[in-house]
Write a protein that holds these residues in place. Sequence first.
Motif, short mmCIF file in Angstrom:
data_model
loop_
_atom_site.label_atom_id
_atom_site.label_comp_id
_atom_site.label_asym_id
_atom_site.label_seq_id
_atom_site.Cartn_x
_atom_site.Cartn_y
_atom_site.Cartn_z
N ASP A 66 0.81 -1.21 0.00
CA ASP A 66 0.00 0.00 0.00
C ASP A 66 0.84 1.26 0.00
OD1 ASP A 66 -2.45 -1.32 0.08
OD2 ASP A 66 -2.44 -1.46 2.26
N SER A 67 2.15 1.11 0.05
CA SER A 67 2.99 2.27 0.35
C SER A 67 3.83 2.80 -0.80
CB SER A 67 3.93 1.94 1.52
OG SER A 67 4.66 0.76 1.24
N HIS A 68 3.97 2.04 -1.89
CA HIS A 68 4.87 2.48 -2.96
C HIS A 68 4.32 2.19 -4.35
CE1 HIS A 68 7.48 2.05 0.59
NE2 HIS A 68 8.07 3.13 0.11
N LEU A 69 4.70 3.05 -5.27
CA LEU A 69 4.34 2.90 -6.68
C LEU A 69 5.62 3.02 -7.51
CD1 LEU A 69 2.17 2.92 -9.03
CD2 LEU A 69 2.28 5.42 -8.89
N PHE A 70 5.76 2.11 -8.48
CA PHE A 70 6.89 2.14 -9.41
C PHE A 70 6.38 2.57 -10.78
CE2 PHE A 70 8.18 -0.67 -6.08
CZ PHE A 70 9.56 -0.57 -5.98
N SER A 71 7.16 3.41 -11.47
CA SER A 71 6.78 3.86 -12.81
C SER A 71 7.97 3.76 -13.76
CB SER A 71 6.25 5.30 -12.79
OG SER A 71 7.25 6.21 -12.33
N GLY A 72 7.74 3.15 -14.92
CA GLY A 72 8.79 3.02 -15.94
C GLY A 72 8.45 3.91 -17.12
N SER A 73 9.46 4.58 -17.65
CA SER A 73 9.23 5.61 -18.66
C SER A 73 10.03 5.41 -19.92
CB SER A 73 9.54 6.98 -18.05
OG SER A 73 9.55 8.00 -19.02
N LYS A 81 4.23 -8.67 7.14
CA LYS A 81 3.01 -7.95 7.48
C LYS A 81 3.11 -6.49 7.08
CE LYS A 81 1.65 -10.82 11.41
NZ LYS A 81 1.35 -10.83 12.86
N ASN A 82 4.23 -5.88 7.44
CA ASN A 82 4.42 -4.46 7.14
C ASN A 82 5.84 -4.24 6.68
OD1 ASN A 82 4.65 -1.73 7.01
ND2 ASN A 82 3.70 -1.31 9.00
N PRO A 83 6.05 -4.10 5.37
CA PRO A 83 7.41 -4.00 4.86
C PRO A 83 8.17 -2.80 5.41
CG PRO A 83 5.86 -3.41 3.16
CD PRO A 83 5.06 -3.97 4.30
N ASP A 98 12.25 1.48 1.64
CA ASP A 98 12.06 1.65 3.06
C ASP A 98 12.86 2.85 3.55
OD1 ASP A 98 12.44 -0.52 5.98
OD2 ASP A 98 11.62 1.49 5.74
N ASP A 99 12.38 4.05 3.29
CA ASP A 99 13.12 5.24 3.65
C ASP A 99 12.98 5.59 5.12
OD1 ASP A 99 10.40 5.87 3.11
OD2 ASP A 99 10.92 7.99 3.17
N GLU A 100 12.12 4.87 5.84
CA GLU A 100 11.95 5.14 7.26
C GLU A 100 13.16 4.63 8.05
OE1 GLU A 100 9.54 6.96 8.00
OE2 GLU A 100 8.51 6.81 6.08
N GLN A 101 13.88 3.67 7.52
CA GLN A 101 15.05 3.15 8.20
C GLN A 101 16.27 3.95 7.80
OE1 GLN A 101 14.85 0.90 10.48
NE2 GLN A 101 12.68 0.47 10.20
N ILE A 114 13.23 4.43 -14.00
CA ILE A 114 12.18 3.83 -13.18
C ILE A 114 12.13 4.62 -11.89
CG2 ILE A 114 11.39 1.77 -11.96
CD1 ILE A 114 13.23 0.22 -14.06
N CYS A 115 10.99 5.20 -11.57
CA CYS A 115 10.85 6.00 -10.36
C CYS A 115 10.13 5.20 -9.28
CB CYS A 115 10.07 7.28 -10.64
SG CYS A 115 11.02 8.52 -11.56
N VAL A 116 10.56 5.43 -8.04
CA VAL A 116 9.92 4.83 -6.87
C VAL A 116 9.21 5.95 -6.11
CG1 VAL A 116 10.25 3.43 -4.80
CG2 VAL A 116 11.81 3.17 -6.73
N TRP A 117 7.89 5.83 -6.00
CA TRP A 117 7.07 6.85 -5.37
C TRP A 117 6.54 6.36 -4.03
CZ3 TRP A 117 6.71 11.41 -8.11
CH2 TRP A 117 7.01 11.35 -9.47
N LYS A 118 6.53 7.25 -3.05
CA LYS A 118 5.94 6.98 -1.75
C LYS A 118 4.50 7.45 -1.77
CE LYS A 118 6.35 6.17 2.83
NZ LYS A 118 6.69 4.86 3.39
N THR A 119 3.55 6.57 -1.48
CA THR A 119 2.14 6.95 -1.57
C THR A 119 1.74 7.94 -0.48
OG1 THR A 119 1.45 5.02 -0.25
CG2 THR A 119 1.48 4.78 -2.66
N ASN A 120 2.50 7.98 0.61
CA ASN A 120 2.25 8.96 1.66
C ASN A 120 2.96 10.26 1.29
OD1 ASN A 120 1.71 10.37 3.98
ND2 ASN A 120 3.07 9.17 5.29
#
Length: 373
Positions: free
Chosen positions: A93-100, A331-333, A343-346, A105-111
């Motif tokens: 639920d937390s990340h979106l990847f986009s290829g262009s 359960k929660n990546p 995982d930018d929280e770490q 390839i971008c990694v997006w944080k949904t929050n």
Amino acid sequence: MVGNCDVEVIVGTYEELIVGYYVRKEENKYVMVQSFTNHSHCGSIRSLSSRNHYLASGSTDETIKLFDLKSRTEIGLVVQQEGTVNCLQFFDDSHLFSGSEDGTICVWKTNGWNCLKTLKDHKLGVTSFSVHPSGKLALSVSKDKTLKTWNLVKGRVAFTTNIKAVGELVRWSANGRNYAIVIGNKVDIYDVETAAVIHTIDFGRRVNVAVFVTDTIIAIGGEGGNVEFHASNKKAIYCVLQTKTIRIKDLHCIVSPDSEDEQWLILSSSDGFIKIWKFKPLNISKEEPEFLVEVGTGCRITCQTVVVKDKRKLKQSNGSEVEEKSEKGLKNPEKEAGEKVVDDEQESVSQKMLVKKRKPKKQKVINKKLTKN
């Protein structure tokens, strides 16, 4: 039993429209009722992905539009890449990847929808991207005729394989032990441990989509309108489904709302039709899929995504299961330190991962209601 709006099929079109349809059961038969239309892109839609209540769309206008399907609103637009957004994939639920088309390839944080990382190594446009079910690695194919394996723990490319042709699609199996690469008329099945081709399927026509129905069965569609069910680990074809369409653009398989032993095959074709069949994977060689319902959109469909309220029942065309993990699984990546580049929280991981990003050309937030019909 499926409710009035538990399953929603959403398609993107050449006409720049995104169109949604609810699948409903009325008097023991299924019908499809249009749920919304959206015309906020100024180019044809090339990619769609959904997860939970989020919907993301990529277009030739180089933008990604974001929607909240719970509130039925358009919540924003993000721009980071320079070129058509060819592929999108939510992970958890937390990340979106986009290829262009610009090879990134971008990694997006949904929050907050910030771009956490831009993966750069392809020299030409990224045609397809797929995250391993573990979230620790991913595969991408490109017009530069390479397959790249990405280490998502370190945020960099791990291996580059010259496949000597343009890979148009890459998909993981649900168990992550195999992956499929589409090249022209053929589908190559690889073993992840040896990185070797264990089986090649010749479709005889251009392949547009391939999805692992089970870990050993793969469904293939493309030119000619047929869907073929093949064994992924040996030379065997189980079923040829004649869909009475010209060109299949996308397909998904979900567990049937009526029975855990059955699946629904949902496909979209370039002539504007969305069609649904049900079948039993274990009996696919003996029983042909049973037709359920179809609807004509009146548009030229380019891509498709399927939204299911019960997330445990969705198996996307990228080959990954969308489901709540059991106690044995993740359960929660975001609580698993060092598991993923996203995982930018770490702190320890973020120091390895975060790099100076190009400031987005444009990023605005919109709160616009989807058009209901």
